[in-house]
Motif scaffolding. Structure first.
Motif, short mmCIF file in Angstrom:
data_model
loop_
_atom_site.label_atom_id
_atom_site.label_comp_id
_atom_site.label_asym_id
_atom_site.label_seq_id
_atom_site.Cartn_x
_atom_site.Cartn_y
_atom_site.Cartn_z
N TYR A 92 -25.77 18.55 7.15
CA TYR A 92 -25.92 17.75 8.37
C TYR A 92 -26.74 16.49 8.09
CZ TYR A 92 -24.22 21.58 11.39
OH TYR A 92 -23.46 22.54 11.99
N LEU A 93 -27.86 16.66 7.39
CA LEU A 93 -28.76 15.54 7.14
C LEU A 93 -28.04 14.40 6.44
CD1 LEU A 93 -31.69 14.50 7.32
CD2 LEU A 93 -32.10 15.56 5.09
N SER A 94 -27.28 14.73 5.42
CA SER A 94 -26.51 13.71 4.71
C SER A 94 -25.53 13.01 5.63
CB SER A 94 -25.76 14.34 3.53
OG SER A 94 -24.92 13.39 2.90
N HIS A 95 -24.85 13.80 6.47
CA HIS A 95 -23.85 13.22 7.36
C HIS A 95 -24.47 12.38 8.46
CE1 HIS A 95 -21.18 15.97 5.29
NE2 HIS A 95 -20.16 15.36 5.87
N PHE A 96 -25.62 12.79 8.96
CA PHE A 96 -26.27 12.00 10.01
C PHE A 96 -26.60 10.60 9.50
CE2 PHE A 96 -28.09 16.15 11.98
CZ PHE A 96 -26.85 16.41 12.55
N PHE A 97 -27.08 10.52 8.27
CA PHE A 97 -27.37 9.21 7.68
C PHE A 97 -26.08 8.43 7.45
CE2 PHE A 97 -31.54 11.02 6.37
CZ PHE A 97 -32.34 10.01 6.85
N ILE A 110 -26.11 14.55 16.77
CA ILE A 110 -27.21 15.32 16.17
C ILE A 110 -27.56 16.52 17.04
CG2 ILE A 110 -29.65 15.27 15.54
CD1 ILE A 110 -29.25 12.33 14.73
N ILE A 111 -27.72 16.28 18.33
CA ILE A 111 -28.09 17.37 19.25
C ILE A 111 -26.99 18.43 19.30
CG2 ILE A 111 -28.54 17.93 21.67
CD1 ILE A 111 -29.82 15.11 21.92
N SER A 112 -25.74 17.99 19.39
CA SER A 112 -24.61 18.93 19.45
C SER A 112 -24.52 19.76 18.18
CB SER A 112 -23.31 18.16 19.67
OG SER A 112 -23.32 17.44 20.89
N ALA A 113 -24.69 19.09 17.03
CA ALA A 113 -24.60 19.80 15.75
C ALA A 113 -25.69 20.86 15.63
CB ALA A 113 -24.70 18.80 14.59
N LEU A 124 -23.86 3.26 20.44
CA LEU A 124 -23.77 3.89 19.13
C LEU A 124 -25.02 4.73 18.84
CD1 LEU A 124 -22.07 1.11 16.99
CD2 LEU A 124 -21.16 3.39 17.50
N ILE A 125 -26.17 4.25 19.28
CA ILE A 125 -27.40 5.05 19.13
C ILE A 125 -27.27 6.34 19.93
CG2 ILE A 125 -29.85 5.17 19.73
CD1 ILE A 125 -30.02 2.17 19.09
N VAL A 126 -26.79 6.21 21.17
CA VAL A 126 -26.60 7.39 22.03
C VAL A 126 -25.59 8.34 21.40
CG1 VAL A 126 -25.75 8.19 24.26
CG2 VAL A 126 -27.26 6.19 24.14
N LEU A 127 -24.49 7.79 20.88
CA LEU A 127 -23.46 8.62 20.26
C LEU A 127 -24.02 9.40 19.07
CD1 LEU A 127 -20.53 9.53 19.93
CD2 LEU A 127 -20.10 7.44 18.60
N ASN A 128 -24.79 8.71 18.23
CA ASN A 128 -25.38 9.38 17.07
C ASN A 128 -26.36 10.46 17.49
OD1 ASN A 128 -24.87 8.12 14.12
ND2 ASN A 128 -24.56 6.52 15.66
N LEU A 129 -27.15 10.20 18.52
CA LEU A 129 -28.10 11.20 19.00
C LEU A 129 -27.38 12.40 19.59
CD1 LEU A 129 -30.85 8.96 20.67
CD2 LEU A 129 -31.03 10.27 18.55
N LEU A 130 -26.29 12.15 20.32
CA LEU A 130 -25.52 13.24 20.90
C LEU A 130 -24.90 14.11 19.80
CD1 LEU A 130 -23.70 11.51 23.91
CD2 LEU A 130 -25.51 13.25 24.01
N GLY A 175 -26.05 26.15 15.88
CA GLY A 175 -26.27 25.15 14.83
C GLY A 175 -25.29 25.25 13.68
N LEU A 176 -24.33 26.16 13.78
CA LEU A 176 -23.40 26.38 12.67
C LEU A 176 -21.97 25.93 12.96
CD1 LEU A 176 -24.55 29.93 11.53
CD2 LEU A 176 -24.88 27.78 10.29
#
Length: 272
Positions: free
Chosen positions: A234-239, A20-23, A12-18, A29-30
């Motif tokens: 993005y920031l709101s969604h990442f959290f 973030i990087i993809s977004a 799940l950590i890896v998924l979240n990082l991926l 970035g759009l």
């Protein structure tokens, strides 16, 4: 247990990082913002969490089922919130102040529902009065009324810097958060075996609260910190993604028999 093997803390950590990087890099970035894919990912995490609950049929427990049901209701509220955001962006092509405020309203309702579920669980064990549930239920109705009001007339709310609305919402977030932490933490007192589970839920609620802040202070972040609009989204969604990941993991930390047995013993002792 297939879900537990696939979606581990590390995965799940890896998924979240991926994500973030993809977004941040897809389409300059759009892409995630312009296509609404960021909201589709939110729905994915919500569905994943719902599957995690039903995977072990938690709702069959006669005591804990109330907490589970209200947590499921919160997940539904989060889903509606992201559907609401998706429609606002893809069909109306903008986020208004009312959109941001209503997302916060939806999130507050979700946190309140989780808190009510925890309080109902506690009431079974110690027969506490219903004043907290009454207060939280009234708050839920109030936030639903605000959602309807802002949908009816979006000009009624302004989150611009210097306006009072961001201050009021900060105060409301603080109040709901304090009550939520108090109630949810109390579960550890009546059922100590639930400590790992409750700790994950508390961290999840903390991240949910943080995820509302970029929307409450949208104008301040954009104008004063010079952060682009899509990055704020993005920031709101990442959290939010991190919060749902923790909520997913919380149920893997649940000693089902232990919680049920302890609360049942307390209930039987209090009836003697």
């Amino acid at each position: 247990m297939l879900l537990d093997k696939i979606f581990t803390p590390i995965s799940l950590i890896v998924l979240n990082l991926l994500i973030i990087i993809s977004a941040e890099f897809a389409g300059g970035g759009l892409f995630f913002f312009q296509t609404g894919f960021i909201h589709i990912l939110a729905i994915f995490f919500i569905i994943l969490f719902v599957f995690r609950i039903f995977y072990h049929h938690y709702t069959f427990d006669p005591i804990f089922e109330k907490f589970v049901h209200f947590t499921l209701a919160a997940a539904l509220v989060f889903a509606v919130s992201h559907a609401f955001e998706f429609v606002s962006m893809m069909f109306f092509y903008y986020y208004s102040d009312a959109t941001f405020a209503n997302v916060v309203n939806f999130y507050l309702i979700g946190i309140i529902l989780i808190t009510i579920g925890a309080e109902l669980f506690i009431k079974v064990a110690i027969r506490r009065s219903a004043y907290i549930i009454t207060l939280l239920s009234a708050a839920t109705v109030a936030f639903l009324a605000l959602i309807a009001l802002f949908l009816y007339n979006s000009s009624l709310i302004s989150l611009e810097s210097g306006k009072i609305a961001p201050i009021i919402y900060t105060f409301l977030i603080a109040i709901v958060g304090v009550i939520g932490f108090y109630v949810i933490s109390y579960m550890k007192k009546i059922a100590p075996v639930s400590r790992p589970f409750v700790n994950y839920v508390l961290w999840s609620v903390s991240l949910l609260i943080i995820s509302t802040l970029p929307y409450i202070f949208y104008y301040f972040i954009e104008e004063e910190l010079r952060i682009e609009a899509h990055q704020i989204i993005y920031l709101s969604h990442f959290f939010f993604f991190a919060s749902l990941s923790l909520l997913f993991l919380s149920f893997s930390k649940l000693s089902w028999k232990g919680i049920y047995q302890e609360v049942r013993n307390i209930k039987e002792s209090s009836s003697k």
